[in-house]
Design a protein around this motif. Structure first.
Motif, PDB file in Angstrom:
ATOM      1  N   PRO A   1       0.803  -1.232   0.000  1.00  0.00           N
ATOM      2  CA  PRO A   1       0.000   0.000   0.000  1.00  0.00           C
ATOM      3  C   PRO A   1       0.832   1.277   0.000  1.00  0.00           C
ATOM      4  O   PRO A   1       0.557   2.202  -0.771  1.00  0.00           O
ATOM      5  N   ARG A   2       1.865   1.339   0.833  1.00  0.00           N
ATOM      6  CA  ARG A   2       2.675   2.549   0.905  1.00  0.00           C
ATOM      7  C   ARG A   2       3.370   2.826  -0.433  1.00  0.00           C
ATOM      8  O   ARG A   2       3.390   3.958  -0.922  1.00  0.00           O
ATOM      9  N   HIS A   3       3.934   1.770  -1.043  1.00  0.00           N
ATOM     10  CA  HIS A   3       4.621   1.929  -2.323  1.00  0.00           C
ATOM     11  C   HIS A   3       3.639   2.327  -3.425  1.00  0.00           C
ATOM     12  O   HIS A   3       3.961   3.146  -4.298  1.00  0.00           O
ATOM     13  N   ALA A   4       2.442   1.732  -3.368  1.00  0.00           N
ATOM     14  CA  ALA A   4       1.427   2.036  -4.381  1.00  0.00           C
ATOM     15  C   ALA A   4       1.012   3.507  -4.301  1.00  0.00           C
ATOM     16  O   ALA A   4       0.847   4.177  -5.334  1.00  0.00           O
ATOM     17  N   ILE A   5       0.860   4.024  -3.102  1.00  0.00           N
ATOM     18  CA  ILE A   5       0.437   5.414  -2.928  1.00  0.00           C
ATOM     19  C   ILE A   5       1.529   6.380  -3.380  1.00  0.00           C
ATOM     20  O   ILE A   5       1.254   7.396  -4.029  1.00  0.00           O
ATOM     21  N   ILE A   6       2.780   6.059  -3.067  1.00  0.00           N
ATOM     22  CA  ILE A   6       3.889   6.911  -3.522  1.00  0.00           C
ATOM     23  C   ILE A   6       3.940   6.937  -5.049  1.00  0.00           C
ATOM     24  O   ILE A   6       4.078   7.996  -5.669  1.00  0.00           O
ATOM     25  N   LEU A   7       3.811   5.759  -5.654  1.00  0.00           N
ATOM     26  CA  LEU A   7       3.814   5.662  -7.115  1.00  0.00           C
ATOM     27  C   LEU A   7       2.666   6.477  -7.700  1.00  0.00           C
ATOM     28  O   LEU A   7       2.860   7.259  -8.651  1.00  0.00           O
ATOM     29  N   ALA A   8       1.469   6.336  -7.115  1.00  0.00           N
ATOM     30  CA  ALA A   8       0.303   7.058  -7.629  1.00  0.00           C
ATOM     31  C   ALA A   8       0.475   8.564  -7.481  1.00  0.00           C
ATOM     32  O   ALA A   8       0.111   9.332  -8.384  1.00  0.00           O
ATOM     33  N   ALA A   9       1.041   9.002  -6.357  1.00  0.00           N
ATOM     34  CA  ALA A   9       1.237  10.438  -6.122  1.00  0.00           C
ATOM     35  C   ALA A   9       2.174  11.045  -7.166  1.00  0.00           C
ATOM     36  O   ALA A   9       1.896  12.107  -7.732  1.00  0.00           O
ATOM     37  N   VAL A  10       3.289  10.361  -7.416  1.00  0.00           N
ATOM     38  CA  VAL A  10       4.269  10.861  -8.381  1.00  0.00           C
ATOM     39  C   VAL A  10       3.674  10.906  -9.790  1.00  0.00           C
ATOM     40  O   VAL A  10       3.777  11.912 -10.507  1.00  0.00           O
ATOM     41  N   MET A  11       3.005   9.816 -10.184  1.00  0.00           N
ATOM     42  CA  MET A  11       2.459   9.743 -11.543  1.00  0.00           C
ATOM     43  C   MET A  11       1.270  10.683 -11.729  1.00  0.00           C
ATOM     44  O   MET A  11       1.048  11.211 -12.819  1.00  0.00           O
ATOM     45  N   ASN A  12       0.493  10.903 -10.667  1.00  0.00           N
ATOM     46  CA  ASN A  12      -0.582  11.887 -10.737  1.00  0.00           C
ATOM     47  C   ASN A  12      -0.021  13.274 -11.014  1.00  0.00           C
ATOM     48  O   ASN A  12      -0.561  14.038 -11.821  1.00  0.00           O
ATOM     49  N   PHE A  13       1.058  13.613 -10.320  1.00  0.00           N
ATOM     50  CA  PHE A  13       1.687  14.919 -10.514  1.00  0.00           C
ATOM     51  C   PHE A  13       2.188  15.065 -11.954  1.00  0.00           C
ATOM     52  O   PHE A  13       1.949  16.079 -12.608  1.00  0.00           O
ATOM     53  N   VAL A  14       2.884  14.041 -12.441  1.00  0.00           N
ATOM     54  CA  VAL A  14       3.423  14.077 -13.812  1.00  0.00           C
ATOM     55  C   VAL A  14       2.282  14.227 -14.819  1.00  0.00           C
ATOM     56  O   VAL A  14       2.355  15.040 -15.754  1.00  0.00           O
ATOM     57  N   GLY A  15       1.226  13.456 -14.618  1.00  0.00           N
ATOM     58  CA  GLY A  15       0.085  13.533 -15.524  1.00  0.00           C
ATOM     59  C   GLY A  15      -0.565  14.904 -15.525  1.00  0.00           C
ATOM     60  O   GLY A  15      -0.938  15.437 -16.576  1.00  0.00           O
ATOM     61  N   ALA A  16      -0.679  15.504 -14.334  1.00  0.00           N
ATOM     62  CA  ALA A  16      -1.309  16.817 -14.214  1.00  0.00           C
ATOM     63  C   ALA A  16      -0.523  17.902 -14.922  1.00  0.00           C
ATOM     64  O   ALA A  16      -1.092  18.918 -15.357  1.00  0.00           O
ATOM     65  N   MET A  17       0.789  17.716 -15.059  1.00  0.00           N
ATOM     66  CA  MET A  17       1.638  18.716 -15.697  1.00  0.00           C
ATOM     67  C   MET A  17       1.714  18.550 -17.215  1.00  0.00           C
ATOM     68  O   MET A  17       2.349  19.343 -17.893  1.00  0.00           O
ATOM     69  N   THR A  18       1.045  17.541 -17.748  1.00  0.00           N
ATOM     70  CA  THR A  18       1.236  17.192 -19.158  1.00  0.00           C
ATOM     71  C   THR A  18       0.217  17.819 -20.102  1.00  0.00           C
ATOM     72  O   THR A  18       0.552  18.156 -21.234  1.00  0.00           O
ATOM     73  N   PHE A  19      -1.035  17.959 -19.655  1.00  0.00           N
ATOM     74  CA  PHE A  19      -2.101  18.427 -20.551  1.00  0.00           C
ATOM     75  C   PHE A  19      -2.901  19.560 -19.912  1.00  0.00           C
ATOM     76  O   PHE A  19      -2.911  19.720 -18.691  1.00  0.00           O
ATOM     77  N   THR A  20      -3.611  20.341 -20.744  1.00  0.00           N
ATOM     78  CA  THR A  20      -4.496  21.397 -20.230  1.00  0.00           C
ATOM     79  C   THR A  20      -5.845  21.438 -20.955  1.00  0.00           C
ATOM     80  O   THR A  20      -6.689  22.283 -20.642  1.00  0.00           O
ATOM     81  N   GLY A  21      -6.075  20.554 -21.893  1.00  0.00           N
ATOM     82  CA  GLY A  21      -7.301  20.584 -22.700  1.00  0.00           C
ATOM     83  C   GLY A  21      -8.561  20.433 -21.870  1.00  0.00           C
ATOM     84  O   GLY A  21      -9.566  21.139 -22.093  1.00  0.00           O
ATOM     85  N   VAL A  22      -8.547  19.530 -20.894  1.00  0.00           N
ATOM     86  CA  VAL A  22      -9.722  19.314 -20.043  1.00  0.00           C
ATOM     87  C   VAL A  22      -9.991  20.557 -19.194  1.00  0.00           C
ATOM     88  O   VAL A  22     -11.143  20.953 -18.990  1.00  0.00           O
ATOM     89  N   ALA A  23      -8.923  21.191 -18.712  1.00  0.00           N
ATOM     90  CA  ALA A  23      -9.065  22.414 -17.906  1.00  0.00           C
ATOM     91  C   ALA A  23      -9.787  23.503 -18.700  1.00  0.00           C
ATOM     92  O   ALA A  23     -10.671  24.200 -18.186  1.00  0.00           O
ATOM     93  N   LYS A  24      -9.427  23.663 -19.974  1.00  0.00           N
ATOM     94  CA  LYS A  24     -10.062  24.678 -20.815  1.00  0.00           C
ATOM     95  C   LYS A  24     -11.542  24.365 -21.039  1.00  0.00           C
ATOM     96  O   LYS A  24     -12.382  25.271 -21.089  1.00  0.00           O
ATOM     97  N   THR A  25     -11.865  23.082 -21.152  1.00  0.00           N
ATOM     98  CA  THR A  25     -13.268  22.672 -21.312  1.00  0.00           C
ATOM     99  C   THR A  25     -14.080  23.056 -20.084  1.00  0.00           C
ATOM    100  O   THR A  25     -15.190  23.598 -20.199  1.00  0.00           O
ATOM    101  N   ILE A  26     -13.538  22.797 -18.892  1.00  0.00           N
ATOM    102  CA  ILE A  26     -14.223  23.154 -17.645  1.00  0.00           C
ATOM    103  C   ILE A  26     -14.403  24.671 -17.562  1.00  0.00           C
ATOM    104  O   ILE A  26     -15.450  25.172 -17.143  1.00  0.00           O
ATOM    105  N   THR A  27     -13.363  25.401 -17.989  1.00  0.00           N
ATOM    106  CA  THR A  27     -13.400  26.865 -17.896  1.00  0.00           C
ATOM    107  C   THR A  27     -14.503  27.469 -18.744  1.00  0.00           C
ATOM    108  O   THR A  27     -15.210  28.386 -18.300  1.00  0.00           O
ATOM    109  N   LYS A  28     -14.697  26.970 -19.961  1.00  0.00           N
ATOM    110  CA  LYS A  28     -15.543  27.704 -20.916  1.00  0.00           C
ATOM    111  C   LYS A  28     -16.792  26.977 -21.403  1.00  0.00           C
ATOM    112  O   LYS A  28     -17.677  27.617 -21.986  1.00  0.00           O
TER     113      LYS A  28
END
Length: 332
Positions: A42-69
Motif C-alpha cells: 500500500p505505501r509503495h502504491a500510494i507513492i507511485l500514484a502520487a508521483v504519476m498523478n503529478f506528472v500527468g497533471a503537468m502534461t495536458f491542459t485541454g480538459v481544464a479549458k473545457t471546464i473553464t468555458k
C-alpha cells in the motif's frame, strides 16, 4: 484588501482543497487492483500514484479549458465569484460525505453538477451553455459503458492467449506487469482529474478580471498538480477496499486487464479534451473484466450501490451548490 481579491484567494484555496481531496478520494481507483493482488505494498502504491498523478497533471491542459468555458461563460456570468465558490464548497462536501462512507462516487460529477446548480441559482437555466454541458454529460455517460465493453473484450482476449499457461507463473508475471499498469493508470488519472481544478481557478481569474483568456497559467498548473499529488499521498483506504475487493475477487491477470482498460479510456478522453469520471471508468473496467471472467463472481449488489450513487451525484451536488450560492449571496 480588495473584495474581489479576497474572493479570488478563497476560490484558489477551495479549488486546491478540492484537488487535494480528489487526490485521496480517487487514489483508490488507480491503485486498488495492484494493492488487492499484493503486486504493490500500500505505501509503495500510494507513492507511485502520487508521483504519476503529478506528472500527468503537468502534461495536458485541454480538459481544464473545457471546464473553464464549456459549462458557463466566465466572461458574462453574473456573481461569478459566488457561483464558483458555492460550486467548490458543494463538490467538496459531497466528496467528503462519499469518502466517509467508502462510496466510490465521482468527483467529476460532483464538480460539474455543482457548477451547473450554482449558476442556475444565480442566473437561471439560461446561464448554462447547454451544448458544452451536454457534451460533458455525454462523455460522463458513455465512458463507463465503453470501459465495461473494453474491459470485457480485453479480458476475453487474455483468456484465449493465456489459456494453456501455468497459472502460478502467469500470475507472477502479471503481478510484475501490474506495477507498470498501476503507474500508467495513475498518470492518466492526473491528466484528467487534476485539470478540473485548473479550469475552476482559471474561470475565477477571468470572472474577477485577473485573466483575459482561457489559457492555463503555469502557477495554476503547478499548484493543482502539487495538490493532487499531496492528496494522493494521503490515500483513501475505505474506497480502496470497495474498488479492490467488494466488486470481485481480483487476480493479477484481472488487474492488468482492468488497469489497461481504464488507462486507455481515460487517456482517450483527455486527448479529446473532455472530462470523465475516473471512478466510473475504472470501476466499470473491473465490472467488464469480472463479467468476462465469471458473471457470478461479480458482486452485483456493490455494483448496484455504486451505480445509484453515480446517478444521484449530479442532482444532489447541484442542489447543494444552489443552496450554498443563496447563502453566500445573502451573507455578502
Amino acid at each position: 484588501m480588495d473584495t474581489l481579491l479576497i474572493l479570488t484567494i478563497l476560490i484558489v484555496f477551495f479549488a486546491l482543497a478540492f484537488d487535494f481531496i480528489n487526490g485521496f478520494h480517487d487514489t483508490a481507483n488507480s491503485i486498488a487492483t495492484s494493492v488487492s493482488t499484493k503486486a504493490l505494498k500500500p505505501r509503495h502504491a500510494i507513492i507511485l500514484a502520487a508521483v504519476m498523478n503529478f506528472v500527468g497533471a503537468m502534461t495536458f491542459t485541454g480538459v481544464a479549458k473545457t471546464i473553464t468555458k464549456d459549462i458557463v461563460d466566465p466572461f458574462t456570468l453574473p456573481n461569478g465569484s459566488y457561483v464558483i465558490l458555492a460550486a467548490l464548497i458543494a463538490a467538496i462536501a459531497w466528496n467528503l460525505i462519499t469518502w466517509y462512507y467508502g462510496i466510490p462516487s465521482s468527483s467529476s460529477h460532483a464538480l460539474i453538477g455543482s457548477i451547473a446548480g450554482a449558476a442556475i441559482a444565480a442566473a437561471g437555466f439560461g446561464a448554462i451553455k447547454w451544448e458544452g454541458f451536454l457534451k460533458i454529460v455525454q462523455a460522463l455517460i458513455i465512458s463507463p459503458l465503453l470501459a465495461f465493453a473494453v474491459g470485457f473484450l480485453v479480458y476475453s482476449i487474455f483468456k484465449v492467449i493465456f489459456k494453456n499457461n501455468n497459472l502460478a507463473k502467469t500470475n507472477k508475471k502479471f503481478r510484475m506487469m501490474q506495477i507498470a499498469t498501476a503507474a500508467l493508470q495513475s498518470y492518466t488519472h492526473g491528466t484528467n482529474d487534476a485539470q478540473k481544478a485548473m479550469g475552476i481557478i482559471t474561470m475565477a481569474l477571468i470572472t474577477n478580471g485577473y485573466a483575459t483568456t482561457t489559457d492555463i497559467q503555469l502557477w495554476v498548473q503547478v499548484s493543482c498538480a502539487l495538490a493532487m499529488g499531496l492528496g494522493t499521498s494521503v490515500g483513501g483506504w475505505k474506497i480502496i477496499k470497495t474498488v479492490g475487493g467488494k466488486i470481485m475477487k481480483i487476480r493479477p491477470v484481472n488487474g492488468v486487464a482492468a488497469d489497461l482498460t481504464g488507462a486507455s479510456v481515460i487517456f482517450g478522453a483527455t486527448a479529446m479534451g473532455v472530462p470523465v469520471s475516473t471512478t466510473h471508468v475504472i470501476s466499470s473496467s473491473i465490472l467488464g473484466v469480472g463479467s468476462a471472467h465469471r458473471v457470478k463472481g461479480v458482486k452485483w449488489g456493490t455494483a448496484q450501490r455504486m451505480i445509484i450513487t453515480w446517478f444521484i451525484t449530479l442532482p444532489i451536488s447541484a442542489t447543494i451548490a444552489g443552496v450554498t450560492y443563496i447563502i453566500i449571496n445573502f451573507l455578502f
